[in-house]
Design an enzyme around this catalytic site. Structure first.
Site, PDB file in Angstrom:
ATOM      1  N   SER A 105      60.375 -44.778 -61.805  1.00  0.00           N
ATOM      2  CA  SER A 105      60.395 -44.472 -63.238  1.00  0.00           C
ATOM      3  C   SER A 105      59.662 -45.541 -64.058  1.00  0.00           C
ATOM      4  O   SER A 105      59.695 -46.718 -63.711  1.00  0.00           O
ATOM      5  CB  SER A 105      61.849 -44.396 -63.711  1.00  0.00           C
ATOM      6  OG  SER A 105      61.913 -44.350 -65.121  1.00  0.00           O
ATOM      7  N   TYR A 129      56.233 -42.255 -68.701  1.00  0.00           N
ATOM      8  CA  TYR A 129      56.708 -41.872 -70.029  1.00  0.00           C
ATOM      9  C   TYR A 129      55.714 -42.460 -71.016  1.00  0.00           C
ATOM     10  O   TYR A 129      55.311 -43.621 -70.877  1.00  0.00           O
ATOM     11  CB  TYR A 129      58.089 -42.489 -70.315  1.00  0.00           C
ATOM     12  CG  TYR A 129      59.272 -41.674 -69.853  1.00  0.00           C
ATOM     13  CD1 TYR A 129      59.309 -40.300 -70.002  1.00  0.00           C
ATOM     14  CD2 TYR A 129      60.382 -42.301 -69.301  1.00  0.00           C
ATOM     15  CE1 TYR A 129      60.407 -39.568 -69.594  1.00  0.00           C
ATOM     16  CE2 TYR A 129      61.495 -41.570 -68.891  1.00  0.00           C
ATOM     17  CZ  TYR A 129      61.495 -40.196 -69.049  1.00  0.00           C
ATOM     18  OH  TYR A 129      62.590 -39.470 -68.660  1.00  0.00           O
ATOM     19  N   THR A 154      56.093 -37.011 -67.027  1.00  0.00           N
ATOM     20  CA  THR A 154      57.294 -36.247 -67.378  1.00  0.00           C
ATOM     21  C   THR A 154      57.096 -35.616 -68.746  1.00  0.00           C
ATOM     22  O   THR A 154      56.796 -36.314 -69.723  1.00  0.00           O
ATOM     23  CB  THR A 154      58.527 -37.167 -67.363  1.00  0.00           C
ATOM     24  OG1 THR A 154      58.666 -37.679 -66.035  1.00  0.00           O
ATOM     25  CG2 THR A 154      59.790 -36.414 -67.743  1.00  0.00           C
ATOM     26  N   LYS A 250      55.992 -33.073 -64.524  1.00  0.00           N
ATOM     27  CA  LYS A 250      57.403 -32.911 -64.154  1.00  0.00           C
ATOM     28  C   LYS A 250      58.195 -32.448 -65.375  1.00  0.00           C
ATOM     29  O   LYS A 250      58.099 -33.057 -66.438  1.00  0.00           O
ATOM     30  CB  LYS A 250      57.957 -34.252 -63.653  1.00  0.00           C
ATOM     31  CG  LYS A 250      59.455 -34.293 -63.487  1.00  0.00           C
ATOM     32  CD  LYS A 250      59.893 -35.619 -62.892  1.00  0.00           C
ATOM     33  CE  LYS A 250      61.375 -35.692 -62.691  1.00  0.00           C
ATOM     34  NZ  LYS A 250      62.125 -35.929 -63.925  1.00  0.00           N
ATOM     35  N   HIS A 274      65.286 -31.789 -65.703  1.00  0.00           N
ATOM     36  CA  HIS A 274      65.748 -33.170 -65.836  1.00  0.00           C
ATOM     37  C   HIS A 274      67.228 -33.283 -65.418  1.00  0.00           C
ATOM     38  O   HIS A 274      67.979 -34.087 -65.963  1.00  0.00           O
ATOM     39  CB  HIS A 274      65.564 -33.641 -67.287  1.00  0.00           C
ATOM     40  CG  HIS A 274      65.173 -35.078 -67.448  1.00  0.00           C
ATOM     41  ND1 HIS A 274      63.894 -35.489 -67.674  1.00  0.00           N
ATOM     42  CD2 HIS A 274      65.903 -36.221 -67.428  1.00  0.00           C
ATOM     43  CE1 HIS A 274      63.850 -36.805 -67.800  1.00  0.00           C
ATOM     44  NE2 HIS A 274      65.063 -37.279 -67.644  1.00  0.00           N
TER      45      HIS A 274
END
Ligand code: FMN
Ligand code: 7N5
Length: 381
Positions: A105, A129, A154, A250, A274
């Site tokens: 992440s 992100y 994402t 995603k 999610h």
């Protein structure tokens, strides 16, 4: 006895402070989507074929030129260091041992370079992100340099989902000590001691980058999931140019978006809500999967996550057209319960369950599972 992912969840609930368990386990609003992920997976059935040679079961697949020993991997999850210090490296190394991919992440508590070094031979993908375009660009460059093989953007977090458990627990920045928190820590001394020794986790990918003016505010933005909401299909082109390897999206559920992804040069999709943590009205990922698979028409791999807890769930997703799946919470429960051994066990249980399922189904290879989709009576929704 810890015999399945749910057993590990109960053990994690016992061992983690309440505010950490709630962050990991929690979902948006009323948890409707979270429950739907599970119940839709449960209600699907697969009719087994019999008298087929299942002496050797092969669960491997090939993705972007790399062999995975199992058709599942570890989904990107932020704040793994809160579950256990060094959690990102532990998860990455465990995935490598299982022959599975690991996605890191943006909100990791270890620098992406250090996590890469924890499993240099492994399949590692970088999740992105975008709170701030230039910051994102720097992360992309660093991930490329460090040797991440794919980039996962994402797209289901334009804003944070409504996490009421986190709000009730005061889980925000700056983190304020309260009597409730003190009690939470006193009653979970093993976690508290380890955390005290390691120090408070931060979003290491962001502080590591000294050029980010106001990295403290960027840290708060990440915890609040305050993303750049002006990011649209047209601006994807820039990212497409910057990143030289496979680019995945995603958090997509709509077949039209799958078609747009094809048009915009995306290389893979992860059908996901999610884990029920964003839009509570979302369809379950498993129910959205067939529509996306049909829209993509084999032009790129389609993965799925959200709700996978059993080997049978993996088989069902593949039968409905998934190339493979990802798991989020199960490995975090394993990490919380028994550290690296717990992650190994959760991944091992899923692999064992999948092998047993494939044997019972009479489908010795992953491709045989996929062909179940051509026999509609074998898959009922
Ligand atoms: C604690 C936690 C943190 C997460 N953080 C991220 C993240 O930083 N980036 C991301 O793309 N998805 C994140 N997710 C979503 C997961 O990647 C994945 O979509 C989801 O966990 C799958 O559902 P499952 O937990 O039912 O397997 C997070 C999920 C959890 C549970
Ligand atoms: C804390 C950073 C974002 C994590 C996330 O995406 C989630 O909690 O679902």
């Amino acid at each position: 006895m810890l015999l399945n992912a749910d057993d590990f969840r109960e053990e994690a609930r016992r061992l983690l402070p309440r505010f950490v368990f709630d962050y990991v386990d929690g979902a948006a609003d009323d948890g409707d989507c979270l429950r739907r992920n599970r119940s839709d997976l449960e209600s699907l059935t697969l009719a087994p074929r019999v008298l087929r040679d299942t002496t050797v079961i092969d669960t491997s697949i090939e993705v972007f030129g790399r062999q995975w020993r199992v058709p599942f991997g570890i989904a990107p999850t932020g704040l793994n260091g809160l579950v256990q210090p060094g959690g990102d490296a532990i998860l990455s190394a465990a995935a490598d041992r299982a022959g599975a991919p690991f996605a890191l992440s943006t909100a990791s508590n270890m620098r992406l370079e250090d996590v890469r070094a924890a499993a240099p031979g492994g399949v590692q993908w970088m999740q992105l992100y975008v709170m701030h375009r230039e910051m994102a660009q720097r992360i992309v460059q660093r991930a490329q340099k460090a040797g991440y093989q794919a980039l996962v953007l994402t797209v289901d977090v334009p804003v944070s989902g409504n996490r009421e458990l986190d709000a009730r627990n005061g889980f925000k920045m700056p983190f304020r000590p309260t009597p409730k928190l003190a009690w939470d820590l006193i009653t979970h001394p093993r976690w508290a001691l380890r955390a005290a020794r390691a120090g408070a986790p931060d979003f290491a990918n962001i502080t590591a980058d000294g050029a980010d003016a106001g990295s403290a505010s960027m840290q708060a933005a990440l915890l609040a999931r305050a993303m750049d909401r002006s990011l649209v299909w047209e601006t994807l082109a820039r990212l497409r140019d910057d990143w030289k390897g496979p680019l995945l999206l995603k958090g997509l559920l709509h077949p039209h978006d799958a078609r747009l992804a094809v048009e915009h040069g995306v290389d893979g999709l992860i059908v996901s809500n999610h884990g029920g943590r964003q839009l509570d009205a979302s369809p379950s990922a498993i129910s959205a999967l067939p529509g996306v698979v049909a829209a993509v028409q084999g032009r790129m791999p389609v993965f799925m996550d959200s709700g996978i807890r059993r080997g049978t769930h993996i088989a069902k997703a593949i039968a409905l057209g998934a190339t493979g799946v990802f798991v989020g919470r199960p490995v975090l429960y394993g990490l919380a319960a028994r550290g690296a051994v717990g992650v190994d066990r959760v991944l091992g249980l899923l692999a064992e369950e999948l092998v047993r399922t494939m044997t019972l189904l009479g489908t010795p290879r992953i491709a045989d599972l996929r062909s179940l989709i051509d026999a509609p009576l074998n898959v009922r929704q």
